[in-house]
Write an enzyme that holds these catalytic residues in place. Structure first.
Site, mmCIF file in Angstrom:
data_model
loop_
_atom_site.group_PDB
_atom_site.id
_atom_site.type_symbol
_atom_site.label_atom_id
_atom_site.label_comp_id
_atom_site.label_asym_id
_atom_site.label_seq_id
_atom_site.Cartn_x
_atom_site.Cartn_y
_atom_site.Cartn_z
ATOM 1 N N ARG A 283 -36.964 -0.226 0.809
ATOM 2 C CA ARG A 283 -37.479 0.669 1.861
ATOM 3 C C ARG A 283 -38.455 1.694 1.267
ATOM 4 N NH1 ARG A 283 -33.743 4.593 5.721
ATOM 5 N NH2 ARG A 283 -35.437 5.887 6.522
ATOM 6 N N ASN B 292 -32.475 -3.301 11.063
ATOM 7 C CA ASN B 292 -33.876 -3.110 11.456
ATOM 8 C C ASN B 292 -34.779 -4.154 10.818
ATOM 9 O OD1 ASN B 292 -34.165 -0.957 13.238
ATOM 10 N ND2 ASN B 292 -33.686 0.522 11.611
ATOM 11 N N CYS C 299 -29.931 -0.172 19.196
ATOM 12 C CA CYS C 299 -30.586 0.947 18.532
ATOM 13 C C CYS C 299 -29.949 2.229 19.033
ATOM 14 C CB CYS C 299 -32.067 0.932 18.871
ATOM 15 S SG CYS C 299 -32.973 2.234 18.044
ATOM 16 N N HIS D 254 -37.909 0.898 19.260
ATOM 17 C CA HIS D 254 -38.741 1.945 18.655
ATOM 18 C C HIS D 254 -40.102 2.049 19.362
ATOM 19 C CE1 HIS D 254 -36.229 2.261 14.679
ATOM 20 N NE2 HIS D 254 -35.541 2.491 15.780
ATOM 21 N N TYR E 166 -40.326 7.611 18.104
ATOM 22 C CA TYR E 166 -41.230 6.790 17.288
ATOM 23 C C TYR E 166 -42.654 6.764 17.839
ATOM 24 C CZ TYR E 166 -37.424 5.356 14.323
ATOM 25 O OH TYR E 166 -36.391 5.380 13.411
#
Ligand code: G6P
Length: 440
Positions: free
Chosen positions: A96, A150, A172, A202, A256
């Site tokens: 990540r 995700n 989510c 998102h 987001y």
């Protein structure tokens, strides 16, 4: 389904597991869980043991006869499961951090689920989820897959499009986070707030928001003009919407959307963070180290409040209320990721969407939302195109498709930059992208 529920959680060594366990404890009266199998990979073994032992202590303290099994053998965990929940991270937080840092070098947003980061997380994750689904077909074909991994929207899309397992729901915490934030602002119980959600993971909008069935949208939109209120999750630092913009938009954006409607500011912010405190993954790494130190304490038998510094607040509520509604055929309304099936007219019927659904024992039944309003329709459609191309790239390991996906993503302004980012990221994530490095 029997009344001795078995749940397998893949990525069970996650720091979020106590959150999930808390959810099972709270809803035990309606969801008689008997066996919780926490599964992880060799690299996650130590964390699995630490967090697994905390899970055991939590159930024990609550006086519940739930057996917690810790295993590295996924197939053993899946055998006969009623629900499979997935919360794994291929390549761990190190991957990540690369997703977040590399794009910034090219002036492009580096983020876990959006832009290049989202693409590469999808490329690493989709082959693994398809493998899990293959095992499920053999070992627990009737089980529901409840995915939190995700990018949850693309993962759901890939399962729907590239497997024949239909019992999948993507979940989510953003929608529930929005509901909770609005309930707090209006000083009412969460159960009195309902939002009509439509869009993608998102990339979801609240088309309207009600308290006891009466629309309070105008009031909530005014609330969102305050910089303090433009983000409902800890990991997205919104900066407040321009009042003129948000009033004219006429629907509620999710946190987001800061990356799309404030791209420049957010790239600047992430760049500054990367140079000072570190990217979100680097910050989270420290939080996790501290959390695991706490989890080791044999006297700890509750979810420590420090976990709330993470972006995934309310995951347990969202997850366990969903599982319980499927199990109990509650027919209540919850926002989840599922096959569109005509619910949102502006998106393909056979694509995954995030939408308010009635949750039944046959799974989510999306409510009919009609067309998305014109001001938001184009962006959502463009992101869906990106997601579909990205999923195809993940399944085929086709380099050209990876470049194409990134070029059509609105956060990337040039095909040449897209190609450079893809090249650097493919190399950086080589160990987790076997389909891109097949022997000819
Ligand atoms: C949000 C998102 C999740 C994401 C999480 C990251 O709430 O909805 O999809 O996983 O934040 O939080 P973190 O603390 O890991 O940055």
């Amino acid at each position: 389904m029997n009344n001795m529920i078995k749940i397998a959680t893949i990525g069970g060594g996650s720091s979020y597991t106590p959150e999930l366990v808390e959810g099972f404890i709270k809803r035990y009266h309606e969801l008689p869980l008997r066996e919780l199998w926490l599964v992880d990979v060799e690299e996650g073994k130590e964390k699995l043991e630490i967090v697994g032992n905390l899970a055991k202590r939590m159930f024990q303290k609550a006086g519940l006869p739930v057996e917690v099994h810790l295993t590295l053998d996924r197939r053993k965990a899946l055998a006969g499961a009623d629900f499979v929940t997935t919360q794994f991270r291929v390549g761990l937080l190190e991957a990540r951090a690369k997703d977040e840092r590399i794009p910034l070098k090219y002036g492009v947003l580096g983020q876990e689920t959006n832009g290049p980061g989202g693409l590469f997380k999808a490329l690493r994750t989709i082959p693994v989820i398809l493998d899990i689904v293959k095992d499920m077909k053999e070992l627990c074909p009737e089980a529901w897959l409840v995915n939190f991994t995700n990018p949850a929207g693309m993962v759901t899309e890939a399962v729907l499009r590239y497997s024949d397992h239909r019992k999948v729901v993507g979940l989510c915490n953003v929608p529930i986070g929005m509901e909770m934030g609005i309930a707090k602002f209006l000083n009412v119980e969460h159960s009195r707030v309902r939002i009509d959600f439509a869009g993608l993971n998102h990339m979801v909008y609240g088309l309207d928001v009600y308290v006891d069935g009466v629309s309070v949208k105008e009031q909530v939109i005014e609330f969102l003009t305050n910089p303090e209120n433009s983000s409902f999750v800890k990991n997205v630092q919104g900066q407040g919407w321009e009042p003129e913009f948000i009033r004219a938009l006429g629907v509620l954006p999710c946190p987001y959307h800061n990356y799309y409607y404030k791209t420049r500011e957010m790239v600047e912010k992430e760049t500054k963070n990367a140079e000072t405190v570190g990217t979100r993954a680097e910050v989270v790494k420290k939080l996790e180290d501290d959390l695991f130190e706490l989890y080791k304490d044999p006297n700890l038998s509750i979810k420590p409040p420090q976990l709330e510094k993470r972006g995934g607040a309310y995951y347990s509520d969202a997850a366990v209320r969903l599982i319980s509604s499927i199990y109990n055929d509650k027919c209540d309304i919850q926002p989840v990721n599922t096959m569109n099936n005509g619910s949102i007219a502006s998106l393909p019927d056979d694509s995954a969407v995030e939408v308010s659904c009635m949750i039944t024992k046959e799974g989510p039944k999306p409510l009919v939302m009609g067309d998305l309003p014109v001001p938001v329709r184009g962006l959502v459609q463009q992101i869906k195109s990106f997601e579909r191309v990205a999923c195809e790239a993940a399944v085929t390991g086709d380099y050209n498709l990876a470049v194409l996906a990134l070029t059509i993503n609105p956060l990337v302004a040039s095909d040449t930059i897209a190609k450079k980012i893809v090249d650097e990221m493919i190399e950086a994530h080589k160990d987790y992208l076997p389909r891109f490095f097949k022997k000819k």
